[in-house]
Design an enzyme around this catalytic site. Structure first.
Site, short mmCIF file in Angstrom:
data_model
loop_
_atom_site.label_atom_id
_atom_site.label_comp_id
_atom_site.label_asym_id
_atom_site.label_seq_id
_atom_site.Cartn_x
_atom_site.Cartn_y
_atom_site.Cartn_z
N LYS A 1 -19.92 30.95 -42.74
CA LYS A 1 -20.39 29.60 -42.42
C LYS A 1 -20.92 28.84 -43.63
O LYS A 1 -20.92 27.61 -43.64
CB LYS A 1 -21.48 29.65 -41.34
CG LYS A 1 -20.96 29.98 -39.95
CD LYS A 1 -22.08 29.87 -38.93
CE LYS A 1 -21.64 30.38 -37.59
NZ LYS A 1 -22.66 30.22 -36.55
N ASP B 1 -23.83 24.07 -34.10
CA ASP B 1 -24.73 25.12 -33.57
C ASP B 1 -26.08 24.54 -33.13
O ASP B 1 -26.57 24.84 -32.04
CB ASP B 1 -24.98 26.21 -34.62
CG ASP B 1 -23.82 27.18 -34.73
OD1 ASP B 1 -23.10 27.37 -33.74
OD2 ASP B 1 -23.64 27.75 -35.82
P1 NAP Z 1 -29.00 36.29 -39.60
O1 NAP Z 1 -28.59 35.17 -40.48
O2 NAP Z 1 -28.72 37.69 -39.99
O3 NAP Z 1 -30.60 36.13 -39.36
C1 NAP Z 1 -31.35 37.06 -38.63
C2 NAP Z 1 -32.83 36.80 -38.84
O4 NAP Z 1 -33.54 37.73 -38.03
C3 NAP Z 1 -33.31 37.02 -40.28
O5 NAP Z 1 -34.35 36.11 -40.56
C4 NAP Z 1 -33.86 38.46 -40.22
O6 NAP Z 1 -34.87 38.72 -41.17
C5 NAP Z 1 -34.50 38.43 -38.84
N1 NAP Z 1 -34.68 39.78 -38.30
C6 NAP Z 1 -33.74 40.73 -38.08
N2 NAP Z 1 -34.31 41.83 -37.55
C7 NAP Z 1 -35.65 41.57 -37.46
C8 NAP Z 1 -36.77 42.32 -37.00
N3 NAP Z 1 -36.63 43.58 -36.54
N4 NAP Z 1 -37.98 41.74 -37.04
C9 NAP Z 1 -38.13 40.48 -37.50
N5 NAP Z 1 -37.11 39.73 -37.95
C10 NAP Z 1 -35.88 40.27 -37.93
O7 NAP Z 1 -28.37 36.14 -38.14
P2 NAP Z 1 -28.00 34.76 -37.39
O8 NAP Z 1 -26.61 34.40 -37.67
O9 NAP Z 1 -29.09 33.79 -37.65
O10 NAP Z 1 -28.03 35.26 -35.84
C11 NAP Z 1 -29.25 35.61 -35.24
C12 NAP Z 1 -29.08 35.84 -33.74
O11 NAP Z 1 -28.66 34.65 -33.11
C13 NAP Z 1 -28.01 36.90 -33.40
O12 NAP Z 1 -28.49 37.66 -32.31
C14 NAP Z 1 -26.83 36.07 -32.98
O13 NAP Z 1 -26.00 36.74 -32.05
C15 NAP Z 1 -27.51 34.88 -32.32
N6 NAP Z 1 -26.67 33.67 -32.33
C16 NAP Z 1 -26.35 33.12 -31.14
C17 NAP Z 1 -25.58 31.97 -31.10
C18 NAP Z 1 -25.23 31.37 -29.77
O14 NAP Z 1 -24.30 30.55 -29.71
N7 NAP Z 1 -25.94 31.69 -28.71
C19 NAP Z 1 -25.14 31.38 -32.30
C20 NAP Z 1 -25.51 31.97 -33.52
C21 NAP Z 1 -26.27 33.12 -33.52
P3 NAP Z 1 -34.54 39.27 -42.66
O15 NAP Z 1 -34.07 38.07 -43.44
O16 NAP Z 1 -35.83 39.82 -43.09
O17 NAP Z 1 -33.46 40.31 -42.49
#
Ligand code: NAP
Length: 286
Positions: A71, A107
């Site tokens: 992205k 998004d």
């Molecule tokens: P990402 O870029 O990997 O970001 C994940 C975030 O969560 C990071 O800030 C990470 O921190 C934090 N994190 C991970 N494990 C953690 C923990 N145990 N405790 C505290 N913080 C934690 O992922 P993303 O693309 O943003 O996606 C995040 C979620 O949103 C996923 O579950 C995805 O499936 C969902 N999502 C849903 C949609 C929808 O259409 N519904 C769209 C997009 C995403 P660090 O930087 O420290 O690793």
């Protein structure tokens, strides 16, 4: 669906894509509107991304969604990028017209539309978000644009969150702070009107994991969201529901971001109910 000599090809680029629900959702929508379009997955490995993107217009493809992990990288290949996508720093929808590529981010607006559809208007509200990754950036920019008063980014690592807070501060007057998620206080949790989990904690198959948001401090005047839609109700949403909070999962965000992309490509309003039912059916069958 009949594929003919003049069928318009659309698709999604990401890696891996095995679990993507976008093909189901968009093909149902094209069929419902009797459009001669087909939507296919393009699981492109990182080494092949550049060649693939350059060839999209030459293959006659009219539009694609972009998903993890491309992205941000896609911005380097586009002819024009919308103001929102530039602010967010990520593109999830590309429109291809006369060999030119136009990038959008749907998004954040997808999340906002799902909130509004659930009866919650974030204007003037205090918001607590767990996480500061890609999805959080889209949600945070959109919510600030829509007029939230306060934003607390609760994170386990500060670097990305502080960069996001600085970006937001340079565009909006929202009161923004960054907090260590483990240090969240009762006041910080209970003063939020809207609480959003943007971390993957609680996502299938780790369905018993609880996002570290100090659920004991939740109360019934709060609206709690999880961007996760598999499982349909995460442990966080279960606990929030038990506390009397209104809750929302990520299915609406998925459908509304897809609906906006559909409109960019076709110029038509998307059949949201049908898309939502198709995605739900697929989730329940798997
Ligand atoms: P990402 O870029 O990997 O970001 C994940 C975030 O969560 C990071 O800030 C990470 O921190 C934090 N994190 C991970 N494990 C953690 C923990 N145990 N405790 C505290 N913080 C934690 O992922 P993303 O693309 O943003 O996606 C995040 C979620 O949103 C996923 O579950 C995805 O499936 C969902 N999502 C849903 C949609 C929808 O259409 N519904 C769209 C997009 C995403 P660090 O930087 O420290 O690793």
């Amino acid at each position: 669906m009949k594929i003919k000599g003049d069928t318009v090809v659309m698709g999604i680029i990401g890696y891996p894509l095995k679990h993507s629900l976008s093909p189901i959702m968009h093909n149902v929508a094209f069929k419902a509107l009797n459009l001669n379009y087909v939507y296919v997955p393009f699981p492109i490995k990182p080494d092949n991304l550049v060649q693939t993107i350059k060839f999209l217009p030459k293959l006659g493809i009219k539009g694609v969604n972009i998903t993890i992990p491309y992205k941000e990288e896609i911005l380097n290949f586009l002819d024009e990028i919308s103001e929102d996508a530039l602010l967010i720093g990520a593109v999830n929808t590309v429109v291809i017209k006369e060999e030119k590529m136009y990038g959008y981010n749907t998004d954040g607006n997808g999340f906002y539309q799902s909130l509004i559809a659930a009866g919650f208007n974030p204007d003037g509200k205090k918001v607590l978000i767990a996480g500061a990754g890609g999805a959080c950036r889209a949600v945070a920019f959109t919510l600030c644009k829509k007029g939230i008063s306060d934003l607390n980014l609760a994170v386990r690592s500060f670097t990305k969150a502080e960069a996001l807070a600085n970006d937001l501060n340079s565009h909006f007057s929202t009161d923004i702070k960054v907090t260590y998620i483990d240090n969240l206080t009762e006041e910080e949790v209970s003063e939020a009107d809207l609480i959003i989990n943007t971390t993957p904690v609680g996502m299938y198959p780790q369905v018993n994991d609880l996002a570290p948001l100090k659920v004991k401090f939740l109360h019934s005047n709060q609206f709690v969201c999880d961007l996760i839609y598999n499982p349909f109700e995460t442990k966080l949403l279960q606990e929030a529901r038990k506390k009397g909070c209104r809750t929302l999962n990520g299915l609406g965000m998925l459908v509304y971001q897809g609906a906006e992309a559909f409109s960019y490509w076709t110029g038509q309003e998307a059949p949201i109910d049908l898309m939502s039912k198709a995605v739900l059916k697929s989730l329940l069958n798997n």
